[in-house]
Structure formats: structure tokens, C-alpha cells
Scaffold this active site. Structure first.
Site, PDB file in Angstrom:
ATOM      1  CG  HIS A  61      -8.289  -3.703  -1.520  1.00 21.58           C
ATOM      2  ND1 HIS A  61      -9.215  -2.884  -1.774  1.00 21.58           N
ATOM      3  CD2 HIS A  61      -7.061  -2.928  -1.233  1.00 21.58           C
ATOM      4  CE1 HIS A  61      -8.868  -1.599  -1.824  1.00 21.58           C
ATOM      5  NE2 HIS A  61      -7.668  -1.765  -1.319  1.00 21.58           N
TER       6      HIS A  61
ATOM      7  CG  HIS B 155      -1.137   5.602  -0.278  1.00 22.26           C
ATOM      8  ND1 HIS B 155      -1.859   6.073   0.830  1.00 22.26           N
ATOM      9  CD2 HIS B 155      -2.266   4.622  -0.878  1.00 22.26           C
ATOM     10  CE1 HIS B 155      -3.138   5.687   1.087  1.00 22.26           C
ATOM     11  NE2 HIS B 155      -3.335   4.465   0.058  1.00 22.26           N
TER      12      HIS B 155
ATOM     13  NE  ARG C 237      -4.409   2.026   1.679  1.00 22.56           N
ATOM     14  CZ  ARG C 237      -4.830   2.613   2.379  1.00 22.56           C
ATOM     15  NH1 ARG C 237      -4.399   2.821   3.417  1.00 22.56           N
ATOM     16  NH2 ARG C 237      -5.910   3.450   1.686  1.00 22.56           N
TER      17      ARG C 237
ATOM     18  CG  ASN D 167      -2.200   9.169   8.912  1.00 23.75           C
ATOM     19  OD1 ASN D 167      -3.398   9.031   9.153  1.00 23.75           O
ATOM     20  ND2 ASN D 167      -1.619  10.079   9.520  1.00 23.75           N
TER      21      ASN D 167
HETATM   22  C1  HEM Z   1      -8.908   1.458  -6.571  1.00 23.37           C
HETATM   23  C2  HEM Z   1      -9.135   2.100  -5.298  1.00 23.37           C
HETATM   24  C3  HEM Z   1      -8.535   1.697  -4.079  1.00 23.37           C
HETATM   25  C4  HEM Z   1      -9.266   2.281  -3.080  1.00 23.37           C
HETATM   26  C5  HEM Z   1     -10.449   3.269  -2.913  1.00 23.37           C
HETATM   27  C6  HEM Z   1      -8.447   1.735  -1.931  1.00 23.37           C
HETATM   28  C7  HEM Z   1      -8.989   1.908  -0.573  1.00 23.37           C
HETATM   29  C8  HEM Z   1      -8.068   1.653   0.529  1.00 23.37           C
HETATM   30  C9  HEM Z   1      -8.611   1.598   1.821  1.00 23.37           C
HETATM   31  C10 HEM Z   1     -10.006   2.558   2.481  1.00 23.37           C
HETATM   32  C11 HEM Z   1      -8.020   0.619   2.512  1.00 23.37           C
HETATM   33  C12 HEM Z   1      -8.091   0.588   4.242  1.00 23.37           C
HETATM   34  C13 HEM Z   1      -7.538   1.900   5.002  1.00 23.37           C
HETATM   35  C14 HEM Z   1      -7.889   1.273   6.381  1.00 23.37           C
HETATM   36  O1  HEM Z   1      -8.965   1.527   6.868  1.00 23.37           O
HETATM   37  O2  HEM Z   1      -7.278   1.115   7.253  1.00 23.37           O
HETATM   38  C15 HEM Z   1      -7.018   0.122   2.099  1.00 23.37           C
HETATM   39  C16 HEM Z   1      -6.321  -0.625   2.185  1.00 23.37           C
HETATM   40  C17 HEM Z   1      -5.210  -1.216   1.398  1.00 23.37           C
HETATM   41  N1  HEM Z   1      -4.959  -1.255   0.100  1.00 23.37           N
HETATM   42 FE1  HEM Z   1      -6.364  -0.017  -1.030  1.00 23.37          FE
HETATM   43  N2  HEM Z   1      -7.742   1.024  -2.348  1.00 23.37           N
HETATM   44  C18 HEM Z   1      -7.581   0.852  -3.519  1.00 23.37           C
HETATM   45  C19 HEM Z   1      -6.389   0.560  -4.483  1.00 23.37           C
HETATM   46  C20 HEM Z   1      -5.306  -0.223  -4.010  1.00 23.37           C
HETATM   47  C21 HEM Z   1      -4.266  -0.544  -4.802  1.00 23.37           C
HETATM   48  C22 HEM Z   1      -4.106  -0.092  -6.156  1.00 23.37           C
HETATM   49  C23 HEM Z   1      -3.505  -1.302  -4.074  1.00 23.37           C
HETATM   50  C24 HEM Z   1      -2.181  -1.942  -4.358  1.00 23.37           C
HETATM   51  C25 HEM Z   1      -1.811  -2.503  -5.495  1.00 23.37           C
HETATM   52  C26 HEM Z   1      -3.955  -1.360  -2.781  1.00 23.37           C
HETATM   53  C27 HEM Z   1      -3.433  -2.073  -1.518  1.00 23.37           C
HETATM   54  C28 HEM Z   1      -3.940  -2.018  -0.261  1.00 23.37           C
HETATM   55  C29 HEM Z   1      -3.709  -2.774   0.773  1.00 23.37           C
HETATM   56  C30 HEM Z   1      -2.402  -3.765   0.782  1.00 23.37           C
HETATM   57  C31 HEM Z   1      -4.320  -2.460   1.826  1.00 23.37           C
HETATM   58  C32 HEM Z   1      -4.203  -3.159   3.281  1.00 23.37           C
HETATM   59  C33 HEM Z   1      -3.083  -2.218   4.205  1.00 23.37           C
HETATM   60  C34 HEM Z   1      -2.661  -2.586   5.470  1.00 23.37           C
HETATM   61  O3  HEM Z   1      -3.276  -3.720   5.933  1.00 23.37           O
HETATM   62  O4  HEM Z   1      -1.948  -2.204   6.178  1.00 23.37           O
HETATM   63  N3  HEM Z   1      -5.063  -0.688  -2.731  1.00 23.37           N
HETATM   64  N4  HEM Z   1      -7.268   0.432   0.451  1.00 23.37           N
HETATM   65  C1  NAG Z   2      -1.884  10.768  10.809  1.00 21.72           C
HETATM   66  O1  NAG Z   2      -2.139  12.276  10.659  1.00 21.72           O
HETATM   67  C2  NAG Z   2      -2.323  12.665  11.904  1.00 21.72           C
HETATM   68  C3  NAG Z   2      -2.578  14.398  11.588  1.00 21.72           C
HETATM   69  O2  NAG Z   2      -3.315  14.420  10.552  1.00 21.72           O
HETATM   70  C4  NAG Z   2      -1.193  12.678  12.969  1.00 21.72           C
HETATM   71  O3  NAG Z   2      -1.509  13.451  14.072  1.00 21.72           O
HETATM   72  C5  NAG Z   2      -0.759  11.134  13.352  1.00 21.72           C
HETATM   73  O4  NAG Z   2       0.212  11.176  14.055  1.00 21.72           O
HETATM   74  C6  NAG Z   2      -0.784  10.411  12.046  1.00 21.72           C
HETATM   75  N1  NAG Z   2      -0.763   9.000  12.218  1.00 21.72           N
HETATM   76  C7  NAG Z   2       0.359   8.088  11.553  1.00 21.72           C
HETATM   77  C8  NAG Z   2       0.255   6.652  12.212  1.00 21.72           C
HETATM   78  O5  NAG Z   2       1.194   8.715  11.206  1.00 21.72           O
END
Ligand code: HEM
Ligand code: NAG
Ligand code: NAG
Ligand code: NAG
Length: 322
Positions: free
Chosen positions: A193, A70, A66, A98
Site C-alpha cells: 500500500h 489477488h 495488486r 474489481n
Molecule cells: C492485508 C489486507 C489487504 C487489504 C484489506 C487490501 C485492500 C485494498 C483496497 C480496498 C484497495 C483499494 C481498492 C480501491 O478502492 O480502488 C487496495 C489497493 C491496493 N492494494 Fe491492497 N489490500 C491488502 C493487502 C495487499 C497486499 C498484500 C498487496 C500487495 C503485496 C496489496 C497491494 C495493493 C495495491 C498496490 C493497491 C493499489 C492498486 C492500484 O492503485 O491500482 N494489498 N487494497
Molecule cells: C466489474 O464488475 C462488474 C460486474 O460486477 C462489471 O460490470 C464491470 O465491467 C467490471 N469492471 C471492470 C473494470 O472490469
């Protein structure tokens, strides 16, 4: 709409800035053998750090994948996501999305290990691209073109350019196409995902008070919605609550994500939206029935995404500009 206006404005300002004062910023041609003479062991050194980190923490692969995504979607793959806030500047990693960005230490550790063998040669953006490839171990393997440079700018305000989990298919398509990525890339890369974790806040809107006529988004399978509601009962639930992105196999890089979409058992509207055009639906069905097709397309799309350009220096460390 605001994010799109921002990115169009930003792209134009980049074009203008680049053409006025710094044309060399634009293209860093990437190649597979970029470090062949200057740092031949770079891939082994990064792979070892990533492997060690994964063996201690199973959340590392999702985190690193991720981070790379980003990084590439804001200012190109230039390591901007790795910079820390400093002075008056709030960096990307402190922007609202973040919440789930972590494991920065893995990239910093890989950079240190690489600096030990070839100081000042390898960019943090390349290290992140390599680490993302190594992180999906057990999934597809691909050769990573290298030669990215690091950027000097990272702004929390620009994280509004990232995609939101509430996006519909046209919003997703627009954001991808602005970065030279196709609908096929969208479907394949969403397969990221299959790994990782999501906080309740990222899908809360679908299961509590969805709209004035539906408490729950009808595009979620009722039993799955019920289980999500038990994990995230209200908007004020503890900050860290959440669930696996791919509830059935969140640490293996398999094709269950696509099977889940077909069963209406995914967390985000942006996941479920892949069924809303015939072209993307067909691809979801193909990946659900062939893990090999998913892996091959994912690898090709990752190479495309990792080629989004930016940057113009080799940082000494990943957290600060030189
Ligand atoms: C297509 C549009 C995409 C959207 C709207 C999206 C949105 C999100 C969101 C909202 C989360 C969860 C954040 C949280 O609540 O902690 C997430 C997690 C994640 N996304 Fe996406 N994402 C997208 C595309 C991608 C792409 C292209 C990749 C990589 C190729 C990716 C890889 C991941 C991974 C691996 C996680 C899990 C992160 C973790 O467990 O640390 N995503 N994404
Ligand atoms: C995420 O951003 C907020 C400010 O927007 C900051 O206070 C916080 O420490 C950040 N969290 C991480 C995990 O970096
Ligand atoms: C997607 O959302 C945008 C913004 O809300 C809207 O203008 C557009 O009509 C929607 N597209 C589809 C296919 O629902
Ligand atoms: C609520 O969402 C459902 C499913 O998307 C839709 O059919 C319905 O028209 C929406 N209701 C309102 C008031 O927008």
C-alpha cells in the site's frame, strides 16, 4: 464470517477433487531455473514489456502488484484473476473488488512477447509473478521461483475470499494463516500500500457516519480525516473519486506507509489494525525506521505469497483457458 466458511469449504472440496481425480494438480514444485533450457530469455522479455508500460503509465506498478496479490489469494497463484468472463461464467475480475483491478493488458502483452520467443512454454501465472517483481522497481529485487501452472476456473463469487479494508487484526491474521502466511508476512505485504490509488468507497465507512457515537473513526488523525472528508464528502460521491494509498509518495516503493500508520494517517482500518497487537506494532515501527528491513522482509514474503499453489496447464493466452 461468511468468507471464512467459504474458503474452508473450498479448500476441502479441492482436497477431495484432487485426491479423487487429479492428484497432479496439487504440487507444482517451483524453481529458479525452471525455464533455463526451454525459455532462457523469459525474464528479459517480461521485464522489457513491464518497463515500457511503466514509462507510459505510472499507475502500472500498483496495478500489477495488486493483480498478483489477488491472483494468489484465490485458488493460489494460477492466473485465475486474468481470465475473462465467458458464457454463463462471471470471472474473478468481474467480482465486486474489481473496482481497481487494471493493467491486464500489460500481462497479456508480456505473454504475447514471450509466446513469440518460446511458444506454449511459460504460464501466465509465472509471467504475472515476474511482472509483479519488476513492477516494484526502485524497491527490493528478488529472484522469482517459476514453474506455476494456470488454472481453468475463475469465479466472481470467490472474490468474497479476498480481504476487506474493514478487517480487524484477527480477521487479517486468519485469512493470511489460511494461506500459510504469518503475521510478519501480513505486516510486510501490507506495505504494498505504499503504491497506488483507492476509491472513496473503500474507506468511506471510516469518515462518514462511522458508528452511532462517532461520525469519524477516532483511529484516524483528525486533520487527515478532514482531508479525506473533503475528497469524499458523502457516500454518493462520483464513482471514480478517491486518493493515493500513500498520500506522501504514492509512486515510490519506500517506507512512508509505515510512518503514516504511526501517525494514524492511513486509509483503511486494515492498515491501522497493524498497530493493535504488540507484535505487529513492533514490526510497523521497525519498518518505519528502516526501509532496508522493510525491503528485505517484503521480498521474502512476496516469494512466500507467490508460492501458493494452483493450476495445471499452460494457457495460449492469459484471458481464456485453452
Ligand atoms: C492485508 C489486507 C489487504 C487489504 C484489506 C487490501 C485492500 C485494498 C483496497 C480496498 C484497495 C483499494 C481498492 C480501491 O478502492 O480502488 C487496495 C489497493 C491496493 N492494494 Fe491492497 N489490500 C491488502 C493487502 C495487499 C497486499 C498484500 C498487496 C500487495 C503485496 C496489496 C497491494 C495493493 C495495491 C498496490 C493497491 C493499489 C492498486 C492500484 O492503485 O491500482 N494489498 N487494497
Ligand atoms: C466489474 O464488475 C462488474 C460486474 O460486477 C462489471 O460490470 C464491470 O465491467 C467490471 N469492471 C471492470 C473494470 O472490469
Ligand atoms: C474482529 O472482528 C470479528 C468479526 O466481526 C470479531 O468476531 C472479533 O472479535 C474481532 N476481533 C478483534 C480483535 O477486534
Ligand atoms: C464507535 O467506535 C468507537 C471507536 O472504535 C468505540 O469506542 C465506540 O464504542 C463505538 N460506538 C458504538 C456505539 O459502537
Amino acid at each position: 464470517m461468511a468468507p471464512f466458511i467459504n474458503i474452508v469449504a473450498m479448500l476441502w472440496s479441492l482436497v477431495i477433487i484432487n485426491s479423487v481425480c487429479s492428484p497432479r494438480v496439487i504440487i507444482n514444485a517451483l524453481s529458479l531455473n525452471h525455464y533455463e533450457k526451454t525459455c532462457p530469455s523469459v525474464e528479459d522479455v517480461v521485464a522489457k514489456v513491464v518497463k515500457d508500460a511503466i514509462s507510459k503509465d505510472r499507475t502500472v506498478p500498483a496495478a500489477v502488484l495488486r493483480l498478483h496479490f489477488h491472483d494468489c489469494f484465490i485458488r493460489g497463484c494460477d492466473g485465475s484473476v486474468l481470465l475473462e468472463s465467458r458464457g454463463g461464467n462471471n470471472a474473478e475480475r468481474d467480482g465486486p473488488p474489481n473496482i481497481s483491478l487494471h493493467a491486464f493488458y500489460v500481462i497479456e502483452g508480456a505473454k504475447k512477447a514471450v509466446e513469440d520467443v518460446c511458444p506454449g512454454i511459460v504460464s501466465c501465472a509465472d509471467i504475472l509473478a515476474l511482472a509483479a517483481r519488476d513492477a516494484v522497481s526502485g524497491g527490493p529485487y528478488w529472484d522469482v521461483p517459476k514453474g506455476r501452472k494456470n488454472g481453468r476456473t475463475s469465479k466472481a463469487s470467490e472474490t468474497t475470499q479476498l480481504l476487506a479494508p474493514t478487517f480487524n487484526i484477527s480477521q487479517l491474521q486468519k485469512s493470511f494463516s489460511q494461506r500459510g502466511l504469518s503475521m510478519d508476512d501480513l505486516v510486510a505485504l501490507s506495505g504494498g500500500h505504499t503504491l497506488g490509488f483507492s476509491h472513496c468507497s473503500s474507506f468511506q465507512n471510516r469518515i462518514n457516519n462511522f458508528n452511532s457515537t462517532h461520525e469519524v473513526d477516532p483511529s484516524i488523525h483528525p486533520s487527515f480525516a478532514a482531508s479525506l472528508k473533503s475528497i469524499c464528502p458523502s457516500k454518493n460521491k462520483a464513482k471514480n473519486a478517491g486518493t493515493s494509498m500513500d498520500p506522501f509518495s504514492s509512486t515510490s516503493f519506500d517506507n512512508t506507509y509505515y510512518k503514516s500508520i504511526l501517525q494514524k494517517k492511513t486509509l483503511f482500518s486494515s492498515d491501522q489494525a497493524l498497530l493493535t497487537t504488540p507484535k505487529t506494532k513492533k514490526l510497523v515501527e521497525k519498518f518505519a525506521s528502516s526501509e532496508k528491513a522493510f525491503h528485505t522482509t517484503f521480498a521474502n514474503s512476496m516469494i512466500k505469497m507467490s508460492n501458493i499453489n494452483g493450476g495445471h496447464e499452460i494457457r495460449k493466452g492469459c484471458r481464456f483457458i485453452n
